[in-house]
Design a protein around this motif. Sequence first.
Motif, short mmCIF file in Angstrom:
data_model
loop_
_atom_site.label_atom_id
_atom_site.label_comp_id
_atom_site.label_asym_id
_atom_site.label_seq_id
_atom_site.Cartn_x
_atom_site.Cartn_y
_atom_site.Cartn_z
N LEU A 47 11.69 -29.01 -15.17
CA LEU A 47 12.52 -27.87 -14.76
C LEU A 47 11.85 -26.55 -15.14
O LEU A 47 11.92 -25.56 -14.39
CB LEU A 47 13.90 -27.97 -15.39
CG LEU A 47 14.85 -29.01 -14.78
CD1 LEU A 47 16.08 -29.19 -15.67
CD2 LEU A 47 15.28 -28.59 -13.37
N ARG A 69 9.07 -25.93 -12.69
CA ARG A 69 9.63 -25.48 -11.41
C ARG A 69 10.06 -24.02 -11.48
O ARG A 69 9.83 -23.23 -10.56
CB ARG A 69 10.81 -26.37 -11.02
CG ARG A 69 11.38 -26.09 -9.63
CD ARG A 69 12.45 -27.12 -9.28
NE ARG A 69 12.90 -26.94 -7.90
CZ ARG A 69 13.87 -26.11 -7.54
NH1 ARG A 69 14.50 -25.38 -8.46
NH2 ARG A 69 14.23 -25.99 -6.27
N SER A 70 10.69 -23.65 -12.58
CA SER A 70 11.13 -22.26 -12.76
C SER A 70 9.93 -21.30 -12.75
O SER A 70 9.99 -20.22 -12.13
CB SER A 70 11.90 -22.12 -14.08
OG SER A 70 12.22 -20.78 -14.34
N SER A 73 9.73 -30.48 -7.53
CA SER A 73 11.11 -30.62 -7.08
C SER A 73 11.42 -32.07 -6.72
O SER A 73 12.49 -32.60 -7.07
CB SER A 73 11.37 -29.71 -5.87
OG SER A 73 11.18 -28.35 -6.20
N LEU A 79 11.73 -34.33 -9.95
CA LEU A 79 13.01 -34.29 -10.66
C LEU A 79 13.95 -35.39 -10.17
O LEU A 79 14.65 -36.01 -10.97
CB LEU A 79 13.66 -32.92 -10.48
CG LEU A 79 12.99 -31.75 -11.21
CD1 LEU A 79 13.57 -30.42 -10.75
CD2 LEU A 79 13.16 -31.90 -12.73
N PRO A 126 19.45 -34.15 -12.90
CA PRO A 126 19.13 -32.93 -12.15
C PRO A 126 19.54 -33.05 -10.69
O PRO A 126 19.55 -34.14 -10.11
CB PRO A 126 17.61 -32.82 -12.28
CG PRO A 126 17.16 -34.23 -12.48
CD PRO A 126 18.25 -34.91 -13.27
#
Length: 280
Positions: free
Chosen positions: A69, A72-73, A206, A209, A234
């Motif tokens: 995550l 990805r952020s 993505s 996840l 998620p």
Amino acid sequence: MSSDVELIVTAIEGLHSGFIKDYIFPIGSVLVSGFLGAGVAYYTVNQQEFTKIELEKIRTVNRTLLAALELRSSLISIKSNYFGSLSDEPIDRMLAVPPVLLKETRVEFDLPSLSFIVQSDSLDFNKWSSLDYIATIVSNFNTAIKVWEKRNAKIEELMPSLSELYGKPLKLGDIQSLIGVGNMALLSDLTERCLHMTDDLLVEVSCFLIGFSNAVEGKIDRKILKKFGGKIKPALPSYAEYPQAVDILEKVPMVNYELLGQIQRRKKQDLMERYRPIYK
């Protein structure tokens, strides 16, 4: 009188010790109690150790998902600097992407602790259960950050010269005369590598996840999960709720390789191979 004597005799006979009653039964009861206690202790310790192992699995899965995550952020933060503003024109792409502020992201997956998700050889290959594949995500992310750092340094170096062209029609010869053929080719190459790697990684992380979450199903004891819970689940945003969060996953327009070849002085096929997707 005789009855009194008989009672006395009977009482005396009752005082006689029996070997089985006095020796075997006490020792046997102690042994049985000991074995029973040892069995209970062994089961308790074994159950505690099993629970500890399963809880560590949950923590490992959660740490991995949180790390993904974070990746990805970071990728979304990078792409937001140019999202929706690029065309297929290589000069436009090269100059439209500004220096990108890169936040410090140090992410590592604890691969040894993830060994429990590895499939047996008899099963069909699942890349989400492959430690080799999972390792490439962090490795490629770190590589992408280094390329972005190089591009930042190069665009900042050339910005004083390129400022003369802002707001004017862009011509290949004008830019080459200002910054040099070599600098232009290098900046173009760095730009395309950054754009392609960021897109590929954003899509793949993505997918990871969801794919990784499915891959660990059945790998952790259900009773432990039900009792202690705590496993992250998620979910990617939906278009109905967050359309821009979904749109940002769309890759940038494909570059015009004919024009790109003129800038970098390379063949179209070579360029397509250089910027081919990291993941398929």
